[in-house]
Design a protein around this motif. Sequence first.
Motif, mmCIF file in Angstrom:
data_model
loop_
_atom_site.group_PDB
_atom_site.id
_atom_site.type_symbol
_atom_site.label_atom_id
_atom_site.label_comp_id
_atom_site.label_asym_id
_atom_site.label_seq_id
_atom_site.Cartn_x
_atom_site.Cartn_y
_atom_site.Cartn_z
ATOM 1 N N PHE A 42 0.862 -1.196 0.000
ATOM 2 C CA PHE A 42 0.000 0.000 0.000
ATOM 3 C C PHE A 42 0.889 1.232 0.000
ATOM 4 N N HIS A 43 0.453 2.261 -0.710
ATOM 5 C CA HIS A 43 1.184 3.526 -0.668
ATOM 6 C C HIS A 43 0.249 4.674 -0.997
ATOM 7 N N SER A 44 0.684 5.875 -0.612
ATOM 8 C CA SER A 44 -0.183 7.037 -0.797
ATOM 9 C C SER A 44 0.321 7.901 -1.955
ATOM 10 N N HIS A 45 -0.599 8.605 -2.588
ATOM 11 C CA HIS A 45 -0.292 9.597 -3.614
ATOM 12 C C HIS A 45 -0.714 10.957 -3.061
ATOM 13 N N PRO A 46 0.236 11.742 -2.544
ATOM 14 C CA PRO A 46 -0.150 13.059 -2.015
ATOM 15 C C PRO A 46 -0.627 13.984 -3.125
ATOM 16 N N ASP A 47 -1.814 14.544 -2.945
ATOM 17 C CA ASP A 47 -2.413 15.483 -3.903
ATOM 18 C C ASP A 47 -2.425 14.919 -5.325
ATOM 19 N N HIS A 48 -2.731 13.674 -5.422
ATOM 20 C CA HIS A 48 -2.729 13.001 -6.723
ATOM 21 C C HIS A 48 -3.720 11.854 -6.644
ATOM 22 N N PRO A 49 -4.351 11.502 -7.773
ATOM 23 C CA PRO A 49 -5.392 10.475 -7.695
ATOM 24 C C PRO A 49 -4.843 9.092 -7.348
ATOM 25 N N ALA A 50 -5.746 8.236 -6.893
ATOM 26 C CA ALA A 50 -5.373 6.875 -6.471
ATOM 27 C C ALA A 50 -5.277 5.973 -7.693
ATOM 28 N N ARG A 51 -4.570 6.466 -8.684
ATOM 29 C CA ARG A 51 -4.446 5.766 -9.947
ATOM 30 C C ARG A 51 -2.991 5.353 -10.121
ATOM 31 N N ALA A 52 -2.754 4.138 -10.616
ATOM 32 C CA ALA A 52 -1.385 3.683 -10.805
ATOM 33 C C ALA A 52 -0.712 4.532 -11.884
#
Lengths: 251, 149
Positions: B84-94
Amino acid sequence: MTTIRIPTPLRPYTGGSKEVDVTGGTVGAALVDLSARFPDVRRHLFDDAGGLRPYVNVFLNDEDIRTLQAEATPLQSSDRLMIVPSIAGGAAEPQGVPVDHAALRANQASIILLLVAAFILNATWLVAVVALVMLTGTALGRPGFLWVYLLLRRIGLVKPDVLRDHPQPHRFAQGLGGAFLVAALVAAWLGVPWLSWGLVWLVIALAAVNLFAGFCVGCALYYWLHRLGLPGFRVGPLPSTFPGQRPGNDR
Amino acid sequence: MSVSLSAALLEAIHAYGARAYPEEGAGLLLGAFEGDDRHVTRLVPLDNRFRPESRTRRYLISPRDLLSAEDEAERLGLEVVGVFHSHPDHPARASEFDTQWALPVYSYVITQVQAGVAVESRSWRLAEDRGMMTEELLQVSNTPDAEEA
């Protein structure tokens, strides 16, 4: 024979084996032998150019082969190799630059209001003023009616709406609108009022589509010309944004 | 093709992403492979080992961290089933970078953290030809697992 420990996510490609015996005088040769025995594992270990993928770490008796002689590291028969991936990833690099879409909308609203007024008043001179403002703005690389926006912002009627976007297509769209108005003026001068006002209404319609539907037809045209490789149309659409659509900024 | 976990675990993933903001936060998902599905029952939050100046856009889990997590999983009778990892200010899209670095088999749960607040999580898996990551169903149950961390 050297034993290689296979990481969990690659075990489905080695018939479920946790450890595989391979032959080879060097680490590189052992990995090639592994891919020869289990061809499906190859694309996850090596890239198209044949180099090890960046996440592949190989340890020889607990030492990273990068600190030894990398893939040329010689192997003894009692050696134990271990493939352990690094796990990495991350969001895409932000593209575009901050563009204040509130300023663009104030520009579109000003264009619409003044052109509708020009039509109602049958004032071709007002069309000329709007064309001049739009073309001057295009030359300066900013919305022609930027001062309207700055005024509205000062009295608190509008707030900035800064999105990551490419400014070039918006500049092109404004220039295109200005060019249509110049064509309208030429048509009026030639005594073809239906064509003149038709072009004015086209500019009104395109500005309205942009203002109310968030779709910039001029920008879409810019991106299509970019796709065709026309010189001067340097930037392509933002990822996952339909060309011309207002960027959702990552939504 | 799905990954399932309890609401409490998803909450913990969101909290970890929010805590790491504005950097990316990452860790491993422990659980069980159930055919083509994965059932997550434990999280191993880990340090982001990427270069500090790039951590707002990148995360890295070192091979040593992965090995110790695999040992822990084995002790518990579990397996590492994903990341699991987070995308700061970015969509949860690979992203493209996610795809380049992705391993097969694992589920990649990505959380969008907007201005410090976790917004949504989506889960992705690497396609067999490595060409792209495809979204899988993220199933959240309200019944907590007994062995949850």
